[in-house]
Design a protein around this motif. Sequence first.
Motif, short mmCIF file in Angstrom:
data_model
loop_
_atom_site.label_atom_id
_atom_site.label_comp_id
_atom_site.label_asym_id
_atom_site.label_seq_id
_atom_site.Cartn_x
_atom_site.Cartn_y
_atom_site.Cartn_z
N UNK A 70 24.27 -63.43 -8.01
CA UNK A 70 24.41 -62.47 -6.74
C UNK A 70 23.11 -61.81 -6.74
N UNK A 71 22.59 -61.86 -5.63
CA UNK A 71 21.29 -61.02 -5.06
C UNK A 71 21.48 -60.39 -3.70
N UNK A 72 21.36 -59.54 -3.46
CA UNK A 72 21.20 -58.61 -2.23
C UNK A 72 20.32 -57.72 -2.05
N UNK A 73 19.55 -57.85 -0.69
CA UNK A 73 18.41 -56.80 -0.83
C UNK A 73 18.45 -56.29 0.73
N UNK A 74 17.99 -55.19 1.02
CA UNK A 74 17.69 -54.63 2.07
C UNK A 74 16.03 -54.17 2.12
N UNK A 75 15.62 -54.36 3.50
CA UNK A 75 14.17 -54.03 3.76
C UNK A 75 14.13 -53.31 5.01
N UNK A 76 13.57 -52.28 4.95
CA UNK A 76 13.14 -51.42 6.18
C UNK A 76 11.66 -51.20 6.27
N UNK A 77 10.99 -51.57 7.20
CA UNK A 77 9.56 -51.17 7.55
C UNK A 77 9.34 -50.69 9.06
N UNK A 78 8.59 -49.39 9.11
CA UNK A 78 8.18 -48.89 10.40
C UNK A 78 6.76 -48.61 10.46
N UNK A 79 6.09 -49.15 11.38
CA UNK A 79 4.69 -48.75 11.40
C UNK A 79 4.35 -48.20 13.05
N UNK A 80 3.29 -47.36 12.99
CA UNK A 80 2.66 -47.17 14.27
C UNK A 80 1.31 -46.93 14.31
N UNK A 81 0.76 -47.69 15.04
CA UNK A 81 -0.80 -48.16 14.85
C UNK A 81 -1.43 -47.45 16.21
N UNK A 82 -2.45 -46.38 16.04
CA UNK A 82 -3.10 -45.87 17.05
C UNK A 82 -4.25 -46.72 17.43
N UNK A 83 -4.59 -46.62 18.69
CA UNK A 83 -5.80 -47.31 19.21
C UNK A 83 -6.90 -46.39 19.23
N UNK A 84 -8.21 -47.02 19.25
CA UNK A 84 -9.47 -45.94 19.08
C UNK A 84 -9.59 -45.43 20.67
N UNK A 85 -10.05 -44.43 20.82
CA UNK A 85 -10.35 -43.90 22.18
C UNK A 85 -11.86 -42.98 22.19
N UNK A 86 -12.29 -42.56 23.31
CA UNK A 86 -13.71 -41.95 23.39
C UNK A 86 -13.66 -40.98 24.29
N UNK A 87 -14.05 -39.70 24.14
CA UNK A 87 -14.16 -38.65 24.93
C UNK A 87 -15.65 -38.08 24.90
N UNK A 88 -16.50 -38.26 25.78
CA UNK A 88 -17.79 -37.96 25.94
C UNK A 88 -18.65 -38.60 24.74
N UNK A 89 -19.21 -37.65 23.97
CA UNK A 89 -20.05 -38.12 22.92
C UNK A 89 -19.12 -38.45 21.87
N UNK A 90 -17.90 -38.01 21.63
CA UNK A 90 -17.35 -38.26 20.59
C UNK A 90 -16.43 -39.54 20.56
N UNK A 91 -16.33 -40.35 19.35
CA UNK A 91 -15.55 -41.68 19.41
C UNK A 91 -14.51 -41.38 18.21
N UNK A 92 -13.37 -41.44 18.70
CA UNK A 92 -12.13 -41.24 17.91
C UNK A 92 -11.28 -42.45 17.57
N UNK A 93 -10.88 -42.19 16.09
CA UNK A 93 -9.92 -43.27 15.90
C UNK A 93 -8.99 -42.73 14.93
N UNK A 94 -7.64 -43.34 15.04
CA UNK A 94 -6.45 -42.63 14.26
C UNK A 94 -5.66 -43.95 13.75
N UNK A 95 -5.40 -44.29 12.59
CA UNK A 95 -4.62 -45.27 12.12
C UNK A 95 -3.60 -44.63 11.08
N UNK A 96 -2.29 -45.23 11.38
CA UNK A 96 -1.05 -44.68 10.68
C UNK A 96 -0.30 -46.04 9.96
N UNK A 97 -0.14 -46.13 8.91
CA UNK A 97 0.77 -47.27 8.43
C UNK A 97 2.17 -47.07 8.12
#
Length: 885
Positions: free
Chosen positions: A397-424
Amino acid sequence: MSERLLAEVNGGDEVRTVTLNMRNVSLKEILAEIEKQAGVTFSYESSLLKEFQKTSFKVEDAALDDCLAQLFASYPLVYKRTGNIVVLKRKPRQVTISGFVRDKTSAESLVGASVYDVGSRLGIATNAFGFFSLTVPASDDPVRISVSYIGYENRKIDFPVLERDTMLTLFLQTNASIGEVVVTGNERSLRSPVHSVQMGALEVNQATIRATPTLLGESDIIRTLQLMPGVSMGTEGVSGLYVRGGNVDENLFLIDGNPVYQLNHLGGIFSAFNGEAIKSMDFYKAGFPARYGGRLSSVVDVQTKEGNMKEFHGSASVGLIAGNLSLEGPIIKDRTSFSIALRRTWLDVITAPTLAIFNAVKKDKSSDINFRYAFHDLNARIDHRVSDRSRLFVSIYNGNDVLKATSEDNPSRDGSISYYLDKTQVSMRWGNLVASAGWTYAFNNRLFGKIAGFYTRYNAKISYREEEKSWDYNNEAYSLSFDETVSASGINDFGVRTSFDYQPVSNHHIRFGGDYVRHDFRPEYSRFLTEEGDKPDSMQVSKVFSNEKLLAHELSAFAEDDWTLAPTLRLNAGVRLSLFNIDRKTYTGVEPRVSLRWLLGKDLSLKASYSRMNQYVHLISNSFLNLPTDSWMPVTRNLRPLVSDQYSLGAYYNWKDLDFSMEGYYKDSRNLLEYKDGHSLVPSSITWDRKLVAGKGCSYGLEWMVRRPVGRTTGWIGYSLAWSDRQFDELNGGRRFPSRYDNRHKLNIVVMHKLSKRVELSAAWTYTSGNYTTLSTESYEGLTPPSKDPFYNFRQEQFDLYGDRNNYRLPAYHRLDLGINIYRPKKKGRMGIWNVSVYNAYCRMNPFMIEKTDEYNPDERKSYPVFKQYSFLPIVPSITYTYKF
């Protein structure tokens, strides 16, 4: 030799006593001396005593009947005294009929089939491998054996002359009719609650599981058991078992004799038992046989299907959120078979396109949402017939549960500042692997044995990580990575089990055996990592809170005897000896078990039982859901084994095809575990066993049940009146408090009706008193202390005041489930089955939890505490189609 005849008169009846001290004499001489002293005459055939050798015999002042019983105990003779005449005859020779009962079409073993001698009115039921051993008097007259099993045609086997032990294999043909199956008389009484010695036991077959209304189209033996008296389900929609006041970890779940640690999928909505893989299931909640041990409250013993040794068959089913595929057939016809069943959810398949569409059309493009959940069950088995007596098997007998949840942010720019945030992603994985291989052998007509080796693994792992934040400013690059947390727990078991069934005579059924298990525990592993930036002065922190591994050895041996003392009196007595060694500490346990049945009439009996149980592993949970945050932990030097003593008394009555029962019980438990106030599984510098406190519990109650197991209309009505409480010196001020699932009243009504050969209806109504929870029923206002911040002063806030633990009972729970099975026969014996079920048909919004919150009144510009009720499952319709081929 000295001799004396004493005659005394007591109430007008002469009491004859005999004194003898005779050495190396014939049996005929002993009888002659008894005739002189007691004034009786022995009558027998002249040739009866010639075959016996000389012997010695001694009694002193023994009553005549006691003297005769002692004398003939070692001779194959029986006597009957009428006045002064004692007639001697040769004891009827006994022969043993043994063998296996199997399905004629598939050659699969039939568990619990009744084998009954019509003449002597003796009978027995087959064991988990279809083996039986029935000892009957030898006779020159014809002997008729009747074999029966619900859902199969009865079979009669006639022996014109039965002079010697006989071993045979009996095949039963399935009853093609879906209509009423009638099993009457003593053939049914072999397994009826009135005649069996077992208390608190229930046998559930696949037909009952399939007919019971389902949730989301998935048949489930755990939900079927939740409809029985004395069994609480815990929380809405969860496949939990809380038996007679016990906790969820106090239930022993076995697949082909091997323990399963993780019972549930999807937080408890589904159990780990795939209905398509199950052949039979035995459930015990009292009077536990000595062959079971290691838990306090119940045993769920599941036997999986053996494969068909003659033909290939299978089934495929499609439901709302899961699918099922099963196949069976011969590898080598009539010698080797296989059986495989696979179940998988497709929640991940359904949600993936939905989330993709949502990400594409949502206005906020800065982040994507990803989600995946899936579970699977795989049951596989191979059986090989070495000979009529010998079989090999492998089960997985083999039984498994798998749960994954990811949220990925895209790069943005505000004037002279280039900003990037990545969450796994957050990742959770948990599951079981159970594998065993064994050999069964019928050593002779009276002895059947099994030996098996097994491996069991349970693992659970949770990980969370936020990976990277980076930005550019004035052509200067900055980056920051941080926060990874990993938590894991698990068990690996290696072991060997042996068990034997021995029936020396018809009124003794002896079982004995032993187990050895090596446990490798990883009760708590937690790691935390923080890493900052790519500059020279960046900080890196990595810390392991706990990584303890424990090795334990568990050894047990058992023996039990199901003994018919008299036609009205039957006893099952046994003992289990257990030993658990861990960290140079050894715990031993002696667990006596006894059950007694007193037959007051052919349809009425009383029963009593006592059982002691020891438990050496615990499930520590800070949630009412079944999640990977729950950890199995062993006893230690600081935590002693759980122990319970259960006393039960019951009355049972059969009227026509109705079984009535009433059972009362009292269970005392010691060394139960709870978290200390302020502690949980959250990592800390305190070791896991120091976070717990031991206490005791008490449960008692009454259970009533009426059941109709056969006919076009089947089902049961069950009612429980129960109490359960806990007491810990370090909790609740040392005062007793009710357990969370102390459901005072529980009523179940289950009806299944075969409307025709092709339509089957079912309904199940449940009512139970609400669960307990701890709520703040009072509040007070106070001042918070100032901080080091000079601008922060005392602030007036409202604080909750808690009373006793579990001080509030939730509203009563009730719901109605409906189901219909429609059978559509196809060509070549194939079958299509439509199942339509409605869970919570009248949409009762039962309370899942109650939370105390503040509600702001704009008119008074003031907040007031209020209690909000949260519900989980409204009306849930489902449809499933199964195709059998």
